[in-house]
Write a protein that holds these residues in place. Structure first.
Motif, short mmCIF file in Angstrom:
data_model
loop_
_atom_site.label_atom_id
_atom_site.label_comp_id
_atom_site.label_asym_id
_atom_site.label_seq_id
_atom_site.Cartn_x
_atom_site.Cartn_y
_atom_site.Cartn_z
N GLY A 52 0.87 -1.22 -0.12
CA GLY A 52 -0.03 -0.01 -0.20
C GLY A 52 0.88 1.30 -0.03
O GLY A 52 1.28 1.61 -0.89
N ASP A 53 0.97 1.94 1.14
CA ASP A 53 1.57 3.15 1.22
C ASP A 53 3.05 3.01 1.19
O ASP A 53 3.87 2.08 1.65
CB ASP A 53 1.37 3.65 2.68
N VAL A 54 3.62 4.08 0.02
CA VAL A 54 5.02 3.83 -0.18
C VAL A 54 5.83 4.00 1.19
O VAL A 54 7.05 3.46 1.45
CB VAL A 54 5.64 5.05 -1.18
N ARG A 55 5.51 4.89 2.17
CA ARG A 55 6.12 5.02 3.21
C ARG A 55 6.37 3.94 4.14
O ARG A 55 7.53 3.57 4.86
CB ARG A 55 5.45 6.04 4.20
N GLU A 56 5.56 2.82 4.17
CA GLU A 56 5.70 1.72 4.60
C GLU A 56 6.30 0.82 4.07
O GLU A 56 7.07 -0.37 4.54
CB GLU A 56 4.23 1.11 4.93
N PHE A 57 5.97 0.72 2.76
CA PHE A 57 6.79 -0.10 1.77
C PHE A 57 8.28 -0.17 1.98
O PHE A 57 9.04 -1.19 2.04
CB PHE A 57 6.37 -0.18 0.30
N VAL A 58 8.83 1.12 2.08
CA VAL A 58 10.34 1.34 1.93
C VAL A 58 10.77 0.93 3.35
O VAL A 58 12.01 0.62 3.40
CB VAL A 58 10.53 2.74 1.58
#
Length: 351
Positions: A52-58
């Motif tokens: 989902g959210d890029v902030r979490e993915f990275v």
């Protein structure tokens, strides 16, 4: 190729993804679904999602492994306009700038060689009435524009013989999409005319804007990831066509001419807009012969008018939160499905 499209459930992504699939590419997505349910047309293509959210993915320890085997990233995911960017500028920097840089770093670590970044002509900000090309000074005047400039710098620093980023500074988008937005100038003015009979201007109509149809934006991404590496390595491209620069009042006049019985009107608070830029897109045309824009402003207005009329689009629908990004986001926060950092509440609650 195997292509990751971030923001595949957005205004551009929902147009781009089917086009990539039709050309035989394998496509996976990454999208926080902030605007889930905001469909104007049948939904976006059903593809595998990596998260989902890029902030979490990275921050995922397995993120680099999830990216292995992907050939190219098209990074669209962002807080996508000035009102969203101004909502909380620090959040805009976190998502649009730092999140993008972190994703590019992960992509490089995973061995991905191509990274197409959704930048913006907003980077030019207040550049006056003269044409500006990719070598011109950047003068962003909003948090959104600043974040895109920061991302370009950070991602560009990662470029080397193994990692080729390309920066697409898109003109202001318009046109029909499954995830329609009516907070874009052409879409907005056409919706005003169709639902009220007035082409309603919020400024004095004097600022210049380059505009480009969402389908032509999608075509540009495809041309870039399919191009030879030496033609796009660390390149910056203004996306659009040079003759599709308009003053806002000229767009209003075209809408008036297309929508029968409509007339131009001005908001009581109409004033000059500090954002004013006129963009030269000839470098893209010279460099990538595979990119052939198909749309003009008038054709796009006709497309929108036909679509709005065919569904009986009403002012209440147009003016509500469904098709306006900042209004929809605020509604979700008020209803409790998002927190103020734009994370889903059900996720925070462990549901």
């Amino acid at each position: 190729m195997k292509v990751l499209v971030t923001g595949h459930l957005g205004y551009i992504g929902s147009v781009l993804t089917p086009k990539l699939l039709s050309r035989g590419h394998e496509v996976v997505g990454l999208d926080s679904a902030l605007f889930e349910g905001c469909y104007f047309l049948p939904g976006a293509a059903d593809i595998t999602s990596l998260g989902g959210d890029v902030r979490e993915f990275v921050k995922d320890p397995e993120a680099a492994d999830k990216l292995r085997g992907i050939d190219a990233v098209i990074h669209l995911a962002a807080l996508s306009n000035d009102p969203l960017g101004d909502y909380r500028p620090g959040l805009t920097q976190e998502i649009n700038a730092q999140g993008s840089i972190d994703l590019a770093r992960l992509a490089k670590e995973a061995g991905i060689t191509r990274f197409a970044f959704a930048s913006s002509c907003s980077n030019y900000g207040a550049s006056g009435d003269d044409f500006i090309n990719e070598t011109g000074d950047l003068n962003p005047v909003t948090a959104y524009g600043v974040s895109k400039v920061e991302a370009e710098v950070g991602i560009g620093a990662l470029a080397d013989e193994t990692f080729s980023p390309t920066f697409l500074r898109a003109s202001t988008a318009y046109g029909l999409s499954p995830l329609l937005r009516t907070d874009l100038v052409v879409n907005n003015l056409t919706a005003w005319a169709c639902t009220t009979g007035e082409v309603h201007l919020m400024s004095d109509g004097s600022p210049w804007r380059p505009i480009v149809h969402v389908e032509d934006i999608a075509a540009a991404y495809i041309a870039i990831i399919e191009a030879d590496r030496q033609d796009v390595h660390k390149e910056v491209f203004n996306i659009g066509t040079t003759n599709e620069n308009y003053q806002i009042r000229e767009i209003a006049e075209l809408v008036r001419d297309v929508v029968p019985g409509s007339k131009i009107g001005f908001s009581e608070n109409a004033s000059p807009d500090v954002r004013n830029y006129r963009v030269d897109c000839n470098y893209l045309a010279r460099k990538l012969h595979g990119f052939k824009p198909q749309w003009t402003c008038r054709r796009g207005i006709e497309q929108l008018y036909d679509a709005y009329r065919s569904v009986g689009f009403t002012f209440e629908q147009f003016d509500g939160p469904r098709f306006k990004r900042i209004a929809h986001m605020k509604q979700r926060i008020e209803q409790g499905s998002l927190n103020e950092d734009l994370f889903p509440m059900r996720q925070l609650e462990g549901v």
